[in-house]
Design an enzyme around this catalytic site. Structure first.
Site, short mmCIF file in Angstrom:
data_model
loop_
_atom_site.label_atom_id
_atom_site.label_comp_id
_atom_site.label_asym_id
_atom_site.label_seq_id
_atom_site.Cartn_x
_atom_site.Cartn_y
_atom_site.Cartn_z
N HIS A 202 17.53 70.93 18.94
CA HIS A 202 17.05 69.58 19.23
C HIS A 202 16.14 69.55 20.46
O HIS A 202 15.30 68.67 20.58
CB HIS A 202 18.23 68.62 19.42
CG HIS A 202 18.84 68.18 18.11
ND1 HIS A 202 18.36 67.11 17.40
CD2 HIS A 202 19.87 68.67 17.39
CE1 HIS A 202 19.07 66.95 16.29
NE2 HIS A 202 20.01 67.90 16.26
N ASP A 209 18.14 64.54 12.93
CA ASP A 209 19.37 64.36 12.16
C ASP A 209 19.21 63.03 11.44
O ASP A 209 18.85 62.03 12.06
CB ASP A 209 20.60 64.27 13.10
CG ASP A 209 20.94 65.61 13.73
OD1 ASP A 209 20.46 66.65 13.25
OD2 ASP A 209 21.71 65.61 14.71
N GLU A 255 25.00 71.85 7.66
CA GLU A 255 24.71 70.50 8.20
C GLU A 255 23.71 69.82 7.27
O GLU A 255 22.50 70.07 7.35
CB GLU A 255 24.14 70.59 9.62
CG GLU A 255 25.14 71.10 10.64
CD GLU A 255 24.67 70.91 12.09
OE1 GLU A 255 23.56 70.38 12.30
OE2 GLU A 255 25.42 71.31 13.00
ZN LIG Z 1 21.13 68.25 14.52
#
Ligand SMILES: [Zn+2]
Length: 290
Positions: A202, A209, A255
């Site tokens: 990030h 996200d 993720e």
């Molecule tokens: Zn992330």
């Protein structure tokens, strides 16, 4: 006369003996040469077998012993996988022998648990995302921002409602986040789901996200929006960064919500290759940038 015959036959016998000795010598010399040749050939084959890795473009001489050890421990892996994983340092524990990330401020920037960003690294061209599609007060690098806007608008036209819940995170933000996780769960547990400060992708400003609007991101995997992203994100330069069943390479659990901007052309290539960004980087990008 008798004497002459004896002398002559003696001479013939001697000549015969000399001839035999000469022939025998030549023969054994040839055999020696043959043996040497044979040994050389065996050695060459052996060397090739030991170093089948060196045929790969991303082979690194200094890693040869590690390739061999990794192959012994993982006999089912292909040569390509062995060289790729060792070059990624996956034969070592995460966060050991780490190096500063290279290719700063490019779409090729690789950040993982072996390549970190400095505490004062702030990407160039950060721009605020509009709160109509993103959590308020979050930023992305302009090129990534332009493309996530295009993506979200086109997704909306397909009936999808995608929202950005996290984007650029500063070093200090990640530091607080990680330290809180450690306080609650301990280092070992925190390391399984959170990056240490400096090691979070990030911080590149190239990551989003996302969720289905106002839904919990943990549920994103089960939404139409997720399937839409799998199908289309690459056309906007984004790739699913931590895919399912690739944990041993990315060192992160799957993720469904975390997407990395790499540019449209590269995203499409990575998607087609079925490789993670880490693997693709080692095989096709690292040597180009050296
Ligand atoms: Zn992330």
């Amino acid at each position: 006369m008798k004497k002459i015959i004896i002398i002559l036959s003696s001479i013939i016998v001697i000549i015969f003996i000399i001839l035999m000795i000469f022939l025998f010598n030549t023969d054994s010399k040839n055999k020696d040469i043959d043996n040497v040749k044979e040994n050389e050939t065996t050695e060459n084959t052996k060397e090739k077998e030991n170093n089948e890795f060196s045929t790969l473009a991303y082979y690194k001489e200094e890693n040869l012993d590690r390739y061999k050890t990794y192959q012994t421990n993982n006999p089912d892996l292909s040569i390509e996988d062995i060289v790729t994983r060792v070059n990624l340092n996956l034969d070592k524990d995460v966060y050991t022998d780490t190096l500063p990330a290279i290719n700063l401020n490019t779409n090729y920037l690789l950040v993982n648990k072996f390549y970190y960003l400095d505490s004062n690294y702030i990407p160039e061209n950060l721009e605020l995302l509009d709160s109509s599609y993103a959590k308020s007060g979050i930023y992305l690098v302009k090129e990534a921002k332009d493309n996530i806007e295009r993506l979200i608008n086109d997704a909306k036209n397909d009936g999808m409602n995608i929202r950005v819940i996290s984007a650029y995170r500063s070093y200090s933000y990640q530091e607080n986040l990680y330290n809180n996780y450690v306080k609650n769960d301990g280092v070992e547990m925190a390391d399984t789901y959170s990056a240490r400060p400096g090691y979070s992708e990030h911080q590149t400003g190239l990551v989003v996200d996302v969720t289905r609007a106002y839904d919990n991101f943990n549920n994103f995997e089960n939404t139409d929006e997720y399937n839409w992203m799998l199908e289309n994100a690459a056309n906007y330069g984004f790739i699913l960064r931590y895919p399912k069943d690739k944990e041993d390479i990315t060192t992160y659990s799957f993720e469904a919500w975390h997407y990395r901007y790499v540019g449209v052309e590269l995203a499409q290539k990575i998607k087609a290759s079925n490789l993670t960004f880490d693997e693709y980087y080692i095989r096709y990008l690292e040597s180009d940038n050296n």
